[in-house]
Scaffold this active site. Structure first.
Site, PDB file in Angstrom:
ATOM      1  N   ARG A  13     -10.924   7.496  -0.937  1.00 16.90           N
ATOM      2  CA  ARG A  13     -10.322   6.195  -1.275  1.00 16.90           C
ATOM      3  C   ARG A  13     -11.028   5.555  -2.485  1.00 16.90           C
ATOM      4  NH1 ARG A  13      -7.835   8.485   1.858  1.00 16.90           N
ATOM      5  NH2 ARG A  13      -6.858   7.746   3.773  1.00 16.90           N
TER       6      ARG A  13
ATOM      7  N   SER B 142      -4.450   0.663   6.702  1.00 12.12           N
ATOM      8  CA  SER B 142      -5.865   0.550   7.078  1.00 12.12           C
ATOM      9  C   SER B 142      -6.516  -0.577   6.278  1.00 12.12           C
ATOM     10  CB  SER B 142      -6.606   1.848   6.759  1.00 12.12           C
ATOM     11  OG  SER B 142      -5.968   2.915   7.397  1.00 12.12           O
TER      12      SER B 142
ATOM     13  N   GLU C 150     -10.684  -1.581   2.434  1.00 10.89           N
ATOM     14  CA  GLU C 150      -9.849  -0.674   1.631  1.00 10.89           C
ATOM     15  C   GLU C 150      -8.821  -1.494   0.853  1.00 10.89           C
ATOM     16  OE1 GLU C 150      -8.241   2.890   3.657  1.00 10.89           O
ATOM     17  OE2 GLU C 150      -6.431   2.625   2.480  1.00 10.89           O
TER      18      GLU C 150
HETATM   19  C1  LIG Z   1       1.820   0.869   6.766  1.00  9.40           C
HETATM   20  C2  LIG Z   1       0.896   1.348   5.679  1.00  9.40           C
HETATM   21  C3  LIG Z   1       0.337   2.614   5.773  1.00  9.40           C
HETATM   22  C4  LIG Z   1      -0.526   3.094   4.777  1.00  9.40           C
HETATM   23  N1  LIG Z   1      -1.037   4.355   4.889  1.00  9.40           N
HETATM   24  C5  LIG Z   1      -1.864   4.838   3.937  1.00  9.40           C
HETATM   25  C6  LIG Z   1      -2.404   6.172   4.044  1.00  9.40           C
HETATM   26  O1  LIG Z   1      -2.124   6.910   4.975  1.00  9.40           O
HETATM   27  N2  LIG Z   1      -3.234   6.599   3.060  1.00  9.40           N
HETATM   28  C7  LIG Z   1      -3.555   5.815   1.991  1.00  9.40           C
HETATM   29  O2  LIG Z   1      -4.306   6.294   1.132  1.00  9.40           O
HETATM   30  N3  LIG Z   1      -3.052   4.568   1.858  1.00  9.40           N
HETATM   31  C8  LIG Z   1      -2.223   4.066   2.802  1.00  9.40           C
HETATM   32  N4  LIG Z   1      -1.724   2.781   2.680  1.00  9.40           N
HETATM   33  C9  LIG Z   1      -2.091   1.953   1.536  1.00  9.40           C
HETATM   34  C10 LIG Z   1      -1.074   1.971   0.373  1.00  9.40           C
HETATM   35  O3  LIG Z   1       0.156   2.484   0.802  1.00  9.40           O
HETATM   36  C11 LIG Z   1      -1.577   2.809  -0.804  1.00  9.40           C
HETATM   37  O4  LIG Z   1      -2.832   2.331  -1.244  1.00  9.40           O
HETATM   38  C12 LIG Z   1      -0.599   2.786  -1.977  1.00  9.40           C
HETATM   39  O5  LIG Z   1      -1.007   3.695  -2.970  1.00  9.40           O
HETATM   40  C13 LIG Z   1      -0.461   1.392  -2.578  1.00  9.40           C
HETATM   41  O6  LIG Z   1       0.583   1.422  -3.505  1.00  9.40           O
HETATM   42  P1  LIG Z   1       1.201   0.067  -4.062  1.00  9.40           P
HETATM   43  O7  LIG Z   1       2.092   0.432  -5.204  1.00  9.40           O
HETATM   44  O8  LIG Z   1       1.817  -0.698  -2.981  1.00  9.40           O
HETATM   45  O9  LIG Z   1      -0.127  -0.639  -4.583  1.00  9.40           O
HETATM   46  P2  LIG Z   1      -0.413  -2.204  -4.914  1.00  9.40           P
HETATM   47  O10 LIG Z   1      -0.797  -2.888  -3.635  1.00  9.40           O
HETATM   48  O11 LIG Z   1       0.700  -2.796  -5.690  1.00  9.40           O
HETATM   49  O12 LIG Z   1      -1.678  -2.047  -5.831  1.00  9.40           O
HETATM   50  C14 LIG Z   1      -2.891  -1.526  -5.333  1.00  9.40           C
HETATM   51  C15 LIG Z   1      -3.949  -1.588  -6.434  1.00  9.40           C
HETATM   52  O13 LIG Z   1      -3.590  -0.708  -7.499  1.00  9.40           O
HETATM   53  C16 LIG Z   1      -3.434  -1.430  -8.726  1.00  9.40           C
HETATM   54  N5  LIG Z   1      -2.266  -0.809  -9.385  1.00  9.40           N
HETATM   55  C17 LIG Z   1      -1.030  -0.639  -8.843  1.00  9.40           C
HETATM   56  N6  LIG Z   1      -0.240   0.028  -9.701  1.00  9.40           N
HETATM   57  C18 LIG Z   1      -0.988   0.292 -10.818  1.00  9.40           C
HETATM   58  C19 LIG Z   1      -0.730   0.940 -12.060  1.00  9.40           C
HETATM   59  N7  LIG Z   1       0.458   1.484 -12.351  1.00  9.40           N
HETATM   60  N8  LIG Z   1      -1.748   1.014 -12.975  1.00  9.40           N
HETATM   61  C20 LIG Z   1      -2.965   0.469 -12.705  1.00  9.40           C
HETATM   62  N9  LIG Z   1      -3.259  -0.167 -11.533  1.00  9.40           N
HETATM   63  C21 LIG Z   1      -2.279  -0.250 -10.605  1.00  9.40           C
HETATM   64  C22 LIG Z   1      -3.212  -2.865  -8.320  1.00  9.40           C
HETATM   65  O14 LIG Z   1      -3.634  -3.769  -9.351  1.00  9.40           O
HETATM   66  C23 LIG Z   1      -4.095  -2.974  -7.090  1.00  9.40           C
HETATM   67  O15 LIG Z   1      -5.441  -3.145  -7.452  1.00  9.40           O
HETATM   68  C24 LIG Z   1      -0.836   2.277   3.670  1.00  9.40           C
HETATM   69  C25 LIG Z   1      -0.265   0.988   3.564  1.00  9.40           C
HETATM   70  C26 LIG Z   1       0.587   0.523   4.549  1.00  9.40           C
HETATM   71  C27 LIG Z   1       1.209  -0.836   4.411  1.00  9.40           C
END
Ligand SMILES: Cc1cc2nc3c(=O)[nH]c(=O)nc-3n(C[C@H](O)[C@H](O)[C@H](O)COP(=O)(O)OP(=O)(O)OC[C@H]3O[C@@H](n4cnc5c(N)ncnc54)[C@H](O)[C@@H]3O)c2cc1C
Length: 329
Positions: A155, A229, A325
């Site tokens: 992570r 998480s 996380e």
């Molecule tokens: C129900 C649930 C289950 C999950 N299960 C997992 C799992 O099994 N494994 C896991 O690893 N994660 C898991 N996650 C966490 C999440 O899904 C991941 O971290 C995912 O990659 C986040 O994507 P997002 O586009 O929503 O990120 P955001 O919340 O929009 O952004 C996350 C971070 O990345 C930055 N960011 C986003 N896009 C960019 C970009 N294009 N360039 C630069 N920075 C950027 C943002 O500024 C922020 O700091 C889970 C979340 C939920 C709600």
């Protein structure tokens, strides 16, 4: 003021001053050259907890899928940062390409994947990531980094450390293995149990198993606000591990290397008495204590305060400090 409630999986009420949807690399490059003001980069908002007004927000919505190289054993495929991650997994499975089937149903956009090196069921993004294309925030210049340059860990990546705020990811290239050359990863007990005693396990079988397991144990953020998480699983040295085991012989753990063990944060939180517990509008999910949920109309601040109580209680009980996380904005 623009509401961010539809843009975060915790569904907390929050606002920003402006929201700009970015749909092409050219637009992203131009915007970076035009302004040096602070901006918050947003993907699907499923790893973000909004506590304060982030000011200007750029929503990364760059979509495209392109096969950039084809060999007998694999394909290199470029995916735009704005593609839904689960759609990318579905694309791979539909085309009989292996490598990311264990990462099915992780919410969010593809561009956020490398930030924390998403992982699940024995597979991490870094295992299949070939390169990351970025636009430098301060210059608008586009660069491509090989995955080996990004210091991926559990992570973690350079994007969360020394490159924090420096780059915006516009696309990633994955090395996906053709089915005939791919060995599926069923190392996780839950996957093996779900698949049963089948001889030839396909990419589709693993995908189906992961979707089924996740749907049964994790809350759907569209129904119950959450960010998956909330904390990382702590990695402890052997001294801490032995202290834990002498007080709690039943504590589960996974070997990381010869000197470190990983302890499931969900178990620690559960043992500290938080599973299913709710205070006001926030609680620990009844089926998985590691998931903090918005049970009603919680604000980001309330979620943060609840998480601090959980953190303190685990530290008091086990002497282990949980690291978040979730990105607090
Ligand atoms: C129900 C649930 C289950 C999950 N299960 C997992 C799992 O099994 N494994 C896991 O690893 N994660 C898991 N996650 C966490 C999440 O899904 C991941 O971290 C995912 O990659 C986040 O994507 P997002 O586009 O929503 O990120 P955001 O919340 O929009 O952004 C996350 C971070 O990345 C930055 N960011 C986003 N896009 C960019 C970009 N294009 N360039 C630069 N920075 C950027 C943002 O500024 C922020 O700091 C889970 C979340 C939920 C709600």
């Amino acid at each position: 003021m623009i509401s961010l409630q539809p843009y975060n999986s915790f569904q907390v009420k929050s606002h920003c001053d402006s929201l700009t949807q970015i749909t092409s690399v050219q637009q992203l490059e131009e915007l970076c050259r035009l302004t040096n003001d602070d901006v918050h980069i947003l993907g699907g908002g499923s790893n973000s907890l909004f506590v304060n007004n982030p000011g200007a927000v750029w929503l990364i919505d760059i979509k495209h899928v392109e096969v950039v190289k084809e060999r007998e054993e694999y394909q290199l495929v470029r995916f735009g940062a704005g593609e839904e991650w689960h759609d990318v997994v579905k694309y791979a499975v539909a085309n009989n390409l292996g490598g990311i089937e264990n990462l099915a149903l992780i919410p969010g956009k593809t561009g956020a994947g490398p930030i924390q090196n998403i992982g699940a069921y024995g597979v991490e993004l870094k295992d299949v990531l070939q390169s990351v294309s970025v636009v430098e925030r301060s210059t608008g210049n586009r660069l491509e980094y090989h995955a080996s340059a990004c210091a991926f860990g559990y992570r973690n990546s350079k994007f969360k450390q020394e490159w924090k705020g420096k780059y915006i990811i516009d696309s990633i290239v994955l090395k996906l293995t053709k089915a005939d050359y791919h060995t599926v990863n069923t190392s996780y007990g839950a996957i093996r149990k779900q698949i049963g005693k089948q001889d030839a396990v396909t990419i589709q079988d693993v995908f189906d198993a992961v979707v089924s397991i996740r749907s049964s144990k994790l809350p759907d953020p569209k129904v119950i606000g959450n960010g998956g998480s909330f904390f990382k699983n702590p990695i402890v040295n052997l001294d801490v591990y032995h202290q834990l085991i002498s007080a709690f012989p039943e504590a589960p753990s996974y070997q990381v290397d010869e000197e470190h063990k990983k302890i499931p944060a969900g178990w620690l939180i559960d043992q500290a008495g938080w599973k299913g517990k709710t205070i006001g509008n926030v609680g620990c999910y009844e089926k998985q204590a590691l998931v903090i949920i918005n049970t009603g109309d919680a604000t980001g601040q309330e979620v943060l305060e609840f998480s601090a109580m959980v953190q303190e209680s685990v530290a008091d009980t086990f002497g282990i400090l949980l690291e978040r996380e979730i990105n607090v904005v």
